[in-house]
Design an enzyme around this catalytic site. Sequence first.
Site, PDB file in Angstrom:
ATOM      1  NE  ARG A  15      -0.803  -0.308   5.480  1.00  0.00           N
ATOM      2  CZ  ARG A  15      -0.364   0.564   5.674  1.00  0.00           C
ATOM      3  NH1 ARG A  15      -0.297   1.862   5.971  1.00  0.00           N
ATOM      4  NH2 ARG A  15      -0.416   0.073   7.252  1.00  0.00           N
ATOM      5  N   GLY A  16       0.305   2.540   0.136  1.00  0.00           N
ATOM      6  CA  GLY A  16       0.883   3.484  -0.246  1.00  0.00           C
ATOM      7  C   GLY A  16       1.968   3.805  -0.922  1.00  0.00           C
ATOM      8  CB  ALA A  89       8.164  -1.865   5.810  1.00  0.00           C
ATOM      9  N   GLY A  90       7.037   0.264   6.986  1.00  0.00           N
ATOM     10  CA  GLY A  90       7.420   1.575   7.592  1.00  0.00           C
ATOM     11  C   GLY A  90       5.685   2.095   9.163  1.00  0.00           C
ATOM     12  CB  ILE A  91       4.489   2.250  12.125  1.00  0.00           C
ATOM     13  CG1 ILE A  91       5.367   1.928  13.354  1.00  0.00           C
ATOM     14  CG2 ILE A  91       4.501   0.045  11.549  1.00  0.00           C
ATOM     15  CD1 ILE A  91       5.438   1.404  14.595  1.00  0.00           C
ATOM     16  CE1 TYR A 153       7.966   7.498   9.616  1.00  0.00           C
ATOM     17  CE2 TYR A 153       8.862  10.076   9.933  1.00  0.00           C
ATOM     18  CZ  TYR A 153       7.787   8.698   8.700  1.00  0.00           C
ATOM     19  OH  TYR A 153       8.733   8.827   7.974  1.00  0.00           O
ATOM     20  N   PRO A 183      11.817  11.598   1.435  1.00  0.00           N
ATOM     21  CG  PRO A 183      10.327   9.611   0.951  1.00  0.00           C
ATOM     22  CD  PRO A 183      11.338   9.849   2.142  1.00  0.00           C
ATOM     23  N   GLY A 184       9.503  13.878   1.542  1.00  0.00           N
ATOM     24  CA  GLY A 184       9.083  14.855   2.818  1.00  0.00           C
ATOM     25  C   GLY A 184       7.096  14.296   2.977  1.00  0.00           C
TER      26      GLY A 184
END
Length: 312
Positions: A15-16, A89-91, A153, A183-184
């Site tokens: 996703r994303g 992958a991230g949160i 984060y 990225p921003g």
Amino acid sequence: MVSTLKTALVPGGSRGLGLLVSRELLDRGFAVAIAARDDAELARARDQLSEHGTVKDYVCDVRDTEAVQGLVHDVERDLGPIDVLITVAGIIQTGPLEAVTLEHFRDAIDTMTYGPIHCALAVLPSMRGRRSGRIGTVASVGGLVSPPHLLPYATAKFGAVGFSEGLAVALAGSGVTATTIAPGLMRTGSHERAFFTGQSEKEYAWFGTAASLPVLSMNAERAARIVVAGVLAGKPTVLVGWLPKVAHRVHGLAPGLTTRAMGIANRLLPGARPEQSDLREGREAASGLNSKVVKVLTTLGSKAARKNNERG
């Protein structure tokens, strides 16, 4: 059956930004393996991506080093040697320090610092043996400057930046490159899947708005093209959008001023409710907020969420 195409692995590709990076790689002629923790989400992503080329999906938690090693083995068995790894992958956990717990830090670091480490170390032996390969780690502007209300984060992303930059140095002359990607804000729809603590509805209101409005956030498809082009070119660093470029320069020239500015911004954000340290997903926080103004301001972000598999 081993593919004759070059192979790319995208942990977090369901996703994303990860979904869009996977699509960009498919459009460039790669066979793409996507990995994530949610098998239903992966199935939707596979169906969405399959019209662009050869894609296979794998359930894997990047926090688990053995699971990542098994993932790499399975991908190489099914598709052939991994030529490109882009770990996305991230949160996102948003809230004031008073509402943040040690577990929030652990989850962020395990996912966004150890995750890229696990993935890179798993693909490196084969890449180094072939003297060929591209490794990209998606960090963030939050790994260059620590923004308010995103401390777990930022801590994890700073670790990812340090690892990726050091990896590029260690691999010099090996034929394998490592790219640090910062990225921003991007209109991926990720604000709906971010987690909020403290006054979660108010936290969602500012973050969702910032992640949806033009100028503050950039078009996610364009960001994915920049990411993939930079990794394939073997660039050591890719700054995606104006915000990371400004943050990188200003922080480098005036780190004290940058920190004080972030402190002022922190004081303008919602205060804490110390008893509330539980995390609420963006969709839940939006429902609790029930603000017509915020709904309007997040229109583009919501459209991106539908498009980029951020919704079940």
